[in-house]
Write a protein that holds these residues in place. Structure first.
Motif, short mmCIF file in Angstrom:
data_model
loop_
_atom_site.label_atom_id
_atom_site.label_comp_id
_atom_site.label_asym_id
_atom_site.label_seq_id
_atom_site.Cartn_x
_atom_site.Cartn_y
_atom_site.Cartn_z
N VAL A 275 8.19 -61.01 -33.96
CA VAL A 275 6.93 -61.08 -34.16
C VAL A 275 5.90 -60.11 -34.21
CG1 VAL A 275 5.19 -62.95 -34.71
CG2 VAL A 275 7.06 -63.45 -34.09
N THR A 276 4.86 -59.83 -34.60
CA THR A 276 4.12 -58.36 -34.26
C THR A 276 3.03 -58.96 -34.86
OG1 THR A 276 3.47 -58.10 -37.33
CG2 THR A 276 6.11 -57.03 -36.33
N GLY A 277 2.14 -58.22 -33.47
CA GLY A 277 1.01 -58.54 -33.50
C GLY A 277 1.07 -59.99 -32.88
N ALA A 278 2.06 -60.17 -31.35
CA ALA A 278 1.89 -61.86 -31.50
C ALA A 278 1.51 -62.39 -29.82
CB ALA A 278 3.73 -61.72 -30.73
N ASN A 279 0.62 -61.10 -29.22
CA ASN A 279 -0.15 -61.34 -28.12
C ASN A 279 -1.08 -61.92 -28.07
OD1 ASN A 279 -0.90 -59.34 -29.48
ND2 ASN A 279 -3.25 -58.82 -28.01
N LYS A 280 -1.44 -62.97 -29.74
CA LYS A 280 -3.07 -63.59 -29.18
C LYS A 280 -3.09 -64.03 -30.54
CE LYS A 280 -5.73 -59.71 -30.41
NZ LYS A 280 -6.67 -58.45 -30.60
N ASP B 98 -0.35 -53.34 -27.01
CA ASP B 98 -1.14 -53.67 -26.05
C ASP B 98 -0.42 -53.59 -24.49
OD1 ASP B 98 -3.46 -55.02 -23.99
OD2 ASP B 98 -4.78 -53.70 -25.01
N ASP B 99 0.12 -52.90 -23.52
CA ASP B 99 0.95 -53.40 -22.82
C ASP B 99 0.31 -53.95 -21.72
OD1 ASP B 99 2.63 -50.69 -23.90
OD2 ASP B 99 2.07 -50.13 -21.52
N ARG B 100 -0.46 -54.49 -21.69
CA ARG B 100 -1.44 -55.52 -20.31
C ARG B 100 -1.33 -56.95 -21.67
NH1 ARG B 100 -6.06 -58.63 -20.22
NH2 ARG B 100 -6.70 -57.18 -21.86
N ARG B 101 -1.66 -57.55 -22.99
CA ARG B 101 -1.59 -58.36 -23.42
C ARG B 101 -0.44 -58.57 -23.59
NH1 ARG B 101 -6.52 -58.02 -27.92
NH2 ARG B 101 -9.09 -57.57 -26.23
N ARG B 102 0.75 -57.72 -24.09
CA ARG B 102 2.13 -58.34 -24.06
C ARG B 102 2.25 -59.07 -23.06
NH1 ARG B 102 3.31 -53.70 -25.56
NH2 ARG B 102 4.61 -53.34 -23.36
N LYS B 103 2.41 -58.20 -21.63
CA LYS B 103 3.28 -58.82 -21.08
C LYS B 103 2.14 -60.33 -20.34
CE LYS B 103 4.39 -54.59 -18.74
NZ LYS B 103 3.44 -53.23 -17.69
N GLU B 104 1.54 -60.27 -20.35
CA GLU B 104 0.52 -61.34 -20.64
C GLU B 104 1.28 -63.48 -21.42
OE1 GLU B 104 -3.64 -60.93 -21.01
OE2 GLU B 104 -3.37 -60.19 -18.62
N ALA B 105 1.40 -61.86 -22.27
CA ALA B 105 1.44 -63.34 -24.04
C ALA B 105 3.34 -63.79 -23.42
CB ALA B 105 1.73 -62.12 -24.80
N VAL B 106 3.65 -62.81 -23.01
CA VAL B 106 4.99 -63.22 -22.55
C VAL B 106 4.99 -64.14 -21.59
CG1 VAL B 106 7.85 -61.85 -21.63
CG2 VAL B 106 6.57 -60.70 -23.45
N GLU B 107 4.47 -63.88 -21.26
CA GLU B 107 4.68 -64.68 -19.21
C GLU B 107 4.05 -65.92 -19.68
OE1 GLU B 107 2.15 -62.91 -16.55
OE2 GLU B 107 3.51 -60.77 -16.21
N GLN B 108 2.72 -66.41 -20.46
CA GLN B 108 2.74 -67.55 -20.68
C GLN B 108 4.15 -68.13 -21.93
OE1 GLN B 108 -1.10 -66.60 -22.99
NE2 GLN B 108 -2.18 -65.40 -21.38
N LEU B 109 4.40 -67.86 -22.82
CA LEU B 109 5.34 -68.14 -23.99
C LEU B 109 6.88 -68.85 -22.17
CD1 LEU B 109 5.18 -65.62 -26.23
CD2 LEU B 109 4.52 -67.90 -26.53
N ARG B 110 6.80 -68.09 -21.62
CA ARG B 110 7.66 -68.14 -20.79
C ARG B 110 7.52 -69.28 -19.67
NH1 ARG B 110 10.09 -62.41 -18.35
NH2 ARG B 110 11.44 -61.41 -20.25
N ALA B 111 6.19 -69.47 -19.20
CA ALA B 111 5.99 -70.76 -18.92
C ALA B 111 5.87 -71.19 -19.28
CB ALA B 111 4.81 -69.68 -18.08
N GLY C 290 9.00 -58.77 -24.71
CA GLY C 290 8.41 -58.06 -24.67
C GLY C 290 8.64 -56.67 -25.73
N VAL C 291 8.85 -56.51 -26.66
CA VAL C 291 8.77 -55.44 -28.24
C VAL C 291 7.65 -54.68 -27.83
CG1 VAL C 291 9.67 -54.84 -29.64
CG2 VAL C 291 10.50 -56.89 -28.91
N PRO C 292 7.43 -53.31 -27.56
CA PRO C 292 6.56 -52.91 -27.75
C PRO C 292 6.38 -51.93 -29.40
CG PRO C 292 7.53 -51.72 -25.43
CD PRO C 292 8.31 -53.73 -25.94
N LEU C 293 5.20 -52.31 -29.38
CA LEU C 293 5.07 -51.96 -30.57
C LEU C 293 4.02 -51.52 -31.34
CD1 LEU C 293 6.29 -51.69 -33.46
CD2 LEU C 293 6.93 -54.24 -33.36
#
Length: 243
Positions: A9-14, A37-50, A57-60
């Motif tokens: 999913v592109t633009g998946a951090n928010k 956005d590296d920070r927002r991507r990592k935060e989103a991945v952490e929230q999804l895993r929780a 994460g896919v830097p894109l």
């Protein structure tokens, strides 16, 4: 190589993109969180895993050829294939966008992300999608891309403010998607356009009346279409959106 259903999913951090990732993850899928956005991507991945999602994460940056190629290689190395691509990343850029006043740079930037970005990502992921037994592509469009609604004179037919960059970008995205559907006709790849409705996101200053989860529902529906399902359609939760 993964045997699980894998989605990107592109633009998946928010916003809607995050909710699409959450919804697909709830199905037990592996979900690539595409974001620049590296920070927002990592935060989103952490929230999804929780939340129990098998997210990675896919830097894109959809506007950058090298970034898109690297994303395709990351998925190649991780899973060996891609089952579902949701092209959700989009921008509106500066408003207002009256045609007589717009900066051409604004028009160019919106088209680069909302149209060329979709082409760039789709083509880079196509070899991976072709390895899937049931590949699906979902392009997130908008009712503002409907020429019927934009040209209507009755209040119920008009949609949104004058936006010479954003609205036509969705119209063009719809036209481009139809060309993909024509080319891919006869294959097992289904490609459709989903309209999330007027969702409260930062793209519209959170003025929307629907939640991101409600907006994500149509993407999840299109991502899970059965084999032999429709392709080349423009739909929202209520059904077909007029062209």
């Amino acid at each position: 190589m993964s045997e699980r259903t894998i989605a990107l999913v592109t633009g998946a951090n928010k916003g809607i993109g995050y909710e699409i990732a959450l919804g697909l993850g709830a199905l037990g899928w592996g979900v690539g969180v595409g974001a620049r956005d590296d920070r927002r991507r990592k935060e989103a991945v952490e929230q999804l895993r929780a939340a129990g999602v098998d997210a990675f994460g896919v830097p894109l940056d959809v506007t950058d050829d090298a970034s898109v190629s690297a994303a395709a290689q990351l998925i190649e190395d991780r899973t060996g294939r891609l089952d579902v691509l949701v092209n959700n990343a989009a921008i509106a850029d500066e408003m207002p966008q009256e045609p007589t006043q717009v900066d051409p740079a604004t028009f160019r930037a919106v088209m680069e992300t909302n149209v060329l970005g979709v082409i760039r990502v789709t083509n880079a992921m196509m070899p991976l999608l072709r390895r899937s037994p049931s590949p699906r592509i979902v392009n997130m469009s908008s009712s503002v891309g409907s020429l019927t609604r934009q040209s209507g004179t009755a209040a119920e037919l008009t949609t949104g403010p004058v936006a010479v960059a954003y609205a036509p970008s969705k119209t063009l995205l719809n036209a481009v998607t139809l060309q993909y559907a024509r080319e891919l006709s006869g294959t097992n790849i289904l490609i459709n356009m989903g309209c999330p409705g007027y969702v409260a996101t930062d793209l519209n200053g959170f003025r929307g009346v629907r939640t991101p989860a409600q907006g994500a529902a149509i993407a999840i529906t299109l991502a899970t279409l059965p084999d032999g399902g429709p392709t080349g359609t423009f739909v929202d939760d209520a059904g077909v959106v007029p062209w």
